[in-house]
Enzyme design. Structure first.
Site, PDB file in Angstrom:
ATOM      1  N   HIS A 184      35.293  36.161  39.784  1.00  0.00           N
ATOM      2  CA  HIS A 184      35.519  35.276  40.929  1.00  0.00           C
ATOM      3  C   HIS A 184      34.438  34.212  40.809  1.00  0.00           C
ATOM      4  O   HIS A 184      33.327  34.370  41.321  1.00  0.00           O
ATOM      5  CB  HIS A 184      35.424  36.036  42.252  1.00  0.00           C
ATOM      6  CG  HIS A 184      36.481  37.095  42.384  1.00  0.00           C
ATOM      7  ND1 HIS A 184      36.370  38.179  43.204  1.00  0.00           N
ATOM      8  CD2 HIS A 184      37.682  37.226  41.774  1.00  0.00           C
ATOM      9  CE1 HIS A 184      37.461  38.936  43.101  1.00  0.00           C
ATOM     10  NE2 HIS A 184      38.268  38.380  42.230  1.00  0.00           N
ATOM     11  N   GLU A 187      47.877  34.279  40.811  1.00  0.00           N
ATOM     12  CA  GLU A 187      48.186  35.698  40.934  1.00  0.00           C
ATOM     13  C   GLU A 187      48.928  36.068  42.225  1.00  0.00           C
ATOM     14  O   GLU A 187      48.402  36.795  43.064  1.00  0.00           O
ATOM     15  CB  GLU A 187      46.909  36.528  40.812  1.00  0.00           C
ATOM     16  CG  GLU A 187      45.737  36.079  41.679  1.00  0.00           C
ATOM     17  CD  GLU A 187      44.509  36.969  41.461  1.00  0.00           C
ATOM     18  OE1 GLU A 187      44.621  38.183  41.629  1.00  0.00           O
ATOM     19  OE2 GLU A 187      43.442  36.415  41.115  1.00  0.00           O
ATOM     20  N   TYR A 232      53.478  43.616  47.986  1.00  0.00           N
ATOM     21  CA  TYR A 232      53.077  45.035  48.043  1.00  0.00           C
ATOM     22  C   TYR A 232      53.822  45.678  49.212  1.00  0.00           C
ATOM     23  O   TYR A 232      53.581  45.329  50.373  1.00  0.00           O
ATOM     24  CB  TYR A 232      51.561  45.135  48.235  1.00  0.00           C
ATOM     25  CG  TYR A 232      50.823  44.240  47.261  1.00  0.00           C
ATOM     26  CD1 TYR A 232      50.491  44.678  45.982  1.00  0.00           C
ATOM     27  CD2 TYR A 232      50.525  42.913  47.601  1.00  0.00           C
ATOM     28  CE1 TYR A 232      49.856  43.840  45.078  1.00  0.00           C
ATOM     29  CE2 TYR A 232      49.898  42.059  46.708  1.00  0.00           C
ATOM     30  CZ  TYR A 232      49.564  42.524  45.443  1.00  0.00           C
ATOM     31  OH  TYR A 232      48.956  41.683  44.545  1.00  0.00           O
ATOM     32  N   HIS A 237      46.634  38.502  50.011  1.00  0.00           N
ATOM     33  CA  HIS A 237      45.488  37.865  49.331  1.00  0.00           C
ATOM     34  C   HIS A 237      45.839  36.435  48.964  1.00  0.00           C
ATOM     35  O   HIS A 237      46.967  35.988  49.178  1.00  0.00           O
ATOM     36  CB  HIS A 237      45.077  38.686  48.097  1.00  0.00           C
ATOM     37  CG  HIS A 237      46.170  38.898  47.085  1.00  0.00           C
ATOM     38  ND1 HIS A 237      46.622  37.903  46.259  1.00  0.00           N
ATOM     39  CD2 HIS A 237      46.898  39.998  46.777  1.00  0.00           C
ATOM     40  CE1 HIS A 237      47.565  38.384  45.463  1.00  0.00           C
ATOM     41  NE2 HIS A 237      47.773  39.655  45.769  1.00  0.00           N
ATOM     42  N   ASP A 280      17.111  58.704  34.893  1.00  0.00           N
ATOM     43  CA  ASP A 280      16.424  57.645  34.148  1.00  0.00           C
ATOM     44  C   ASP A 280      17.398  56.850  33.277  1.00  0.00           C
ATOM     45  O   ASP A 280      17.026  56.291  32.256  1.00  0.00           O
ATOM     46  CB  ASP A 280      15.296  58.235  33.297  1.00  0.00           C
ATOM     47  CG  ASP A 280      15.817  59.242  32.282  1.00  0.00           C
ATOM     48  OD1 ASP A 280      17.032  59.535  32.307  1.00  0.00           O
ATOM     49  OD2 ASP A 280      15.012  59.736  31.478  1.00  0.00           O
ATOM     50  N   HIS A 317      42.496  46.949  45.447  1.00  0.00           N
ATOM     51  CA  HIS A 317      41.374  47.194  44.534  1.00  0.00           C
ATOM     52  C   HIS A 317      41.291  48.665  44.140  1.00  0.00           C
ATOM     53  O   HIS A 317      40.210  49.255  44.094  1.00  0.00           O
ATOM     54  CB  HIS A 317      40.055  46.702  45.151  1.00  0.00           C
ATOM     55  CG  HIS A 317      39.950  45.206  45.165  1.00  0.00           C
ATOM     56  ND1 HIS A 317      39.035  44.514  45.912  1.00  0.00           N
ATOM     57  CD2 HIS A 317      40.659  44.266  44.510  1.00  0.00           C
ATOM     58  CE1 HIS A 317      39.187  43.213  45.721  1.00  0.00           C
ATOM     59  NE2 HIS A 317      40.175  43.039  44.872  1.00  0.00           N
ATOM     60  N   ASP A 341      41.210  37.767  33.177  1.00  0.00           N
ATOM     61  CA  ASP A 341      41.614  38.457  34.420  1.00  0.00           C
ATOM     62  C   ASP A 341      43.141  38.433  34.524  1.00  0.00           C
ATOM     63  O   ASP A 341      43.704  37.524  35.130  1.00  0.00           O
ATOM     64  CB  ASP A 341      40.965  37.757  35.625  1.00  0.00           C
ATOM     65  CG  ASP A 341      41.321  38.412  36.940  1.00  0.00           C
ATOM     66  OD1 ASP A 341      41.910  39.509  36.928  1.00  0.00           O
ATOM     67  OD2 ASP A 341      41.007  37.823  37.988  1.00  0.00           O
ATOM     68  N   ASP A 356      45.663  45.540  36.363  1.00  0.00           N
ATOM     69  CA  ASP A 356      44.845  44.336  36.524  1.00  0.00           C
ATOM     70  C   ASP A 356      43.574  44.603  35.723  1.00  0.00           C
ATOM     71  O   ASP A 356      42.698  45.360  36.166  1.00  0.00           O
ATOM     72  CB  ASP A 356      44.548  44.112  38.008  1.00  0.00           C
ATOM     73  CG  ASP A 356      43.785  42.815  38.272  1.00  0.00           C
ATOM     74  OD1 ASP A 356      43.247  42.230  37.313  1.00  0.00           O
ATOM     75  OD2 ASP A 356      43.718  42.408  39.448  1.00  0.00           O
ATOM     76  N   HIS A 408      41.713  32.357  42.169  1.00  0.00           N
ATOM     77  CA  HIS A 408      40.286  32.042  42.305  1.00  0.00           C
ATOM     78  C   HIS A 408      39.837  31.380  41.022  1.00  0.00           C
ATOM     79  O   HIS A 408      40.479  31.522  39.972  1.00  0.00           O
ATOM     80  CB  HIS A 408      39.482  33.322  42.557  1.00  0.00           C
ATOM     81  CG  HIS A 408      39.818  34.446  41.605  1.00  0.00           C
ATOM     82  ND1 HIS A 408      39.244  34.537  40.361  1.00  0.00           N
ATOM     83  CD2 HIS A 408      40.703  35.475  41.695  1.00  0.00           C
ATOM     84  CE1 HIS A 408      39.754  35.600  39.733  1.00  0.00           C
ATOM     85  NE2 HIS A 408      40.646  36.188  40.519  1.00  0.00           N
ATOM     86  N   ARG A 452      52.104  42.426  41.085  1.00  0.00           N
ATOM     87  CA  ARG A 452      51.265  41.223  40.982  1.00  0.00           C
ATOM     88  C   ARG A 452      51.408  40.721  39.554  1.00  0.00           C
ATOM     89  O   ARG A 452      51.469  41.534  38.611  1.00  0.00           O
ATOM     90  CB  ARG A 452      49.801  41.532  41.319  1.00  0.00           C
ATOM     91  CG  ARG A 452      48.891  40.328  41.208  1.00  0.00           C
ATOM     92  CD  ARG A 452      47.522  40.474  41.921  1.00  0.00           C
ATOM     93  NE  ARG A 452      46.657  41.500  41.368  1.00  0.00           N
ATOM     94  CZ  ARG A 452      46.436  42.692  41.899  1.00  0.00           C
ATOM     95  NH1 ARG A 452      47.047  43.059  43.020  1.00  0.00           N
ATOM     96  NH2 ARG A 452      45.634  43.558  41.325  1.00  0.00           N
ATOM     97  N   GLU A 493      49.487  37.957  37.150  1.00  0.00           N
ATOM     98  CA  GLU A 493      48.285  37.111  37.164  1.00  0.00           C
ATOM     99  C   GLU A 493      48.021  36.496  35.795  1.00  0.00           C
ATOM    100  O   GLU A 493      47.933  37.205  34.792  1.00  0.00           O
ATOM    101  CB  GLU A 493      47.068  37.952  37.578  1.00  0.00           C
ATOM    102  CG  GLU A 493      45.761  37.175  37.540  1.00  0.00           C
ATOM    103  CD  GLU A 493      44.581  37.969  38.093  1.00  0.00           C
ATOM    104  OE1 GLU A 493      44.643  39.221  38.086  1.00  0.00           O
ATOM    105  OE2 GLU A 493      43.603  37.337  38.525  1.00  0.00           O
TER     106      GLU A 493
HETATM  107  N1  GLY Z   1      40.812  41.383  39.157  1.00  0.00           N
HETATM  108  C1  GLY Z   1      40.345  40.837  40.353  1.00  0.00           C
HETATM  109  C2  GLY Z   1      41.172  39.741  40.814  1.00  0.00           C
HETATM  110  O1  GLY Z   1      42.273  39.561  40.319  1.00  0.00           O
HETATM  111  O2  GLY Z   1      40.788  38.988  41.637  1.00  0.00           O
HETATM  112 MN    MN Z   2      42.085  37.532  39.771  1.00  0.00          MN
HETATM  113 MN    MN Z   3      42.888  40.385  38.491  1.00  0.00          MN
END
Ligand code: GLY
Ligand code: MN
Ligand code: MN
Length: 444
Positions: A367, A391, A395, A356, A42, A249, A277, A266, A360, A412, A414
């Site tokens: 996103h 970003e 890798y 990637h 619950d 991820h 982000d 991240d 975004h 990465r 970003e």
């Molecule tokens: N943290 C998700 C991205 O960088 O898209």
């Molecule tokens: Mn991002």
């Molecule tokens: Mn990110």
């Protein structure tokens, strides 16, 4: 709960008026609050308001609906009733009377009455705008109501005022275009989300040490978010040491960290519904190895070049292609790819290491809405008020054909970037990203 003093009613009213203008006098629009989500037994997940609904109301309670009536150019909010017992157990509710005043609505009513009220309002409009598909259970109800009016309208003359909408319209087209350009109120909140997020990354850089677990670093990040007024993260934090950084991820966050590993974090704060982000990558020991530094500098150079190219009128696809070329040339220079630059781009060979996109839109959703292309397929050019992430990453998973010193290096970098009239503003600039700045901070 937000107290009334914090709600800038004019901001939300302006947005509602904008939508009302766009749907015109023949249109009626409805937007629902987010559903509550069960976590186990619950116990629920913390409630997070639907971004579209919040964007138009500033209202943070579940079980609510907003109706924008184009004929009368009015907004009606339907929400939970006051309830002494429920409020003792679960907390404050505005109730319709207070909500009408505090949130600046023309009308308000009980959520238990929204269907009846909506059915009355719907008859007489020829277009029904909704966020179809977002909450299928609401789609069902709307279609049932629409069908009932259709039948009634078939039996009575239009002169009696019963007109069934013959257009079921997608409200997201209007709202996504609006949300793509951040107004000043949004920019202020996003600036703060970026600053808080950056401070958390600085805190993590100061804290990290060999032997600690990834989730202990996560605890430092969350501590900083909350201490600075951001109760929640914008998304599940990625705290990825060593080879874990090669999983894009990764959110397990359980592994111990070792000297010699890079740590990719991240993580972003959500501040008053707006997302930060940030990704930063740094050595657990405080000193980059030679190979780590070589990879890092390639990613950093493409991050910086992309940000330098951001200005009104710029084409994101061109900036993204330039980043691909820069990263691919870097991979060639490191000997991780062979052949010509063009052939590695044409065959997408670089995607083994950069799989990637460059970024975004960022806003209420991490996103964020808006897309990168117009309906006719042409790219949406950057405009003042848009906010994007930048970003790039590389890798390099362990593999027999890769020299051992490059194994398990995931980098990465970003940032969150607002397009301004003259160029751009980097909301996340407080988080160091040059090798020298990171090493200096970690040596303090
Ligand atoms: N943290 C998700 C991205 O960088 O898209
Ligand atoms: Mn991002
Ligand atoms: Mn990110």
């Amino acid at each position: 709960m937000l107290c009334s003093a914090q709600i800038d009613t004019a901001v939300y009213r302006r947005r509602r008026e904008n939508v009302l203008r766009q749907i015109g006098e023949d249109g009626i629009a409805i937007v629902f609050a987010a559903p509550e989500q069960r976590r186990s037994g619950d116990t629920d997940y913390p409630f997070r308001q639907d971004s579209y609904f919040y964007y138009l109301t500033g209202f943070t309670e579940p079980q609510a609906a907003l109706v924008l009536d184009g004929k009368n150019q009015t907004a009606a909010l339907y929400c939970r009733d006051k309830d002494e017992s429920q409020e003792i157990w679960h907390g404050f509710r505005y109730g319709a009377a207070a909500a009408k005043t505090v949130f600046g609505m023309e009308h308000a009513g009980s959520i238990s009455q929204w269907q009846t009220a909506f059915q009355e309002a719907l008859a007489g409009h020829s277009r029904l705008y909704a966020l179809w598909g977002l909450y299928p259970e609401h789609d069902q109800t709307l279609l049932r109501i629409w069908h009932q009016i259709q039948q009634t309208a078939g039996q009575r003359a239009a002169a009696q005022g019963v007109l069934a909408p013959d257009g079921l319209m997608d409200l997201s087209k209007i709202l996504n275009r609006m949300r793509l350009i951040k107004d000043e109120h949004e920019q202020e909140l996003m600036r703060k989300a970026g600053k808080i997020s950056a401070a958390a990354h600085v805190r993590a850089m100061r804290y990290v040490r060999s032997g600690c677990r990834e989730y202990q670093v996560e605890a430092e990040i969350l501590h900083e978010f909350m201490q600075q007024g951001a109760r929640y993260s914008s998304y599940n934090s990625i705290i990825a040491g060593g080879k874990n950084a090669c999983c894009l991820h990764y959110v397990d966050n359980h592994s111990p960290l070792a000297d010699g590993d890079l740590l990719l974090i991240d993580a972003g704060a959500e501040y008053q519904m707006y997302a930060g982000d940030i990704t930063r990558t740094f050595p657990v020991s405080g000193k980059f190895s030679g190979a780590q530094k070589e990879v890092y500098e390639i990613v950093l150079a493409s991050n910086i070049a992309a940000i330098e190219a951001i200005r009104p009128g710029a084409d994101w696809q061109v900036i993204s292609q330039a980043a691909i070329a820069q990263l691919t040339q870097g991979l060639l220079d490191l000997g991780l790819l062979s052949g010509s630059l063009n052939s590695n781009i044409e065959t997408s060979a670089y995607r083994r290491f950069y799989m990637h996109g460059l970024g975004h839109w960022l806003g209420m959703d991490v996103h964020d809405v808006g897309g990168r292309f117009n309906d006719n397929g042409t790219p949406i050019l950057l405009q003042s008020g848009m906010c994007t992430t930048v970003e790039p990453g590389l890798y390099i998973a362990a593999a027999d054909d890769i020299p051992a010193h490059f194994h398990n290096i995931g980098v990465r970098i970003e940032d969150n970037v607002l397009i301004t009239d003259n160029g751009c503003e980097v909301y996340t600039a407080d988080a160091p990203k040059t090798v020298a700045a990171i090493e200096a901070l970690m040596a303090e």
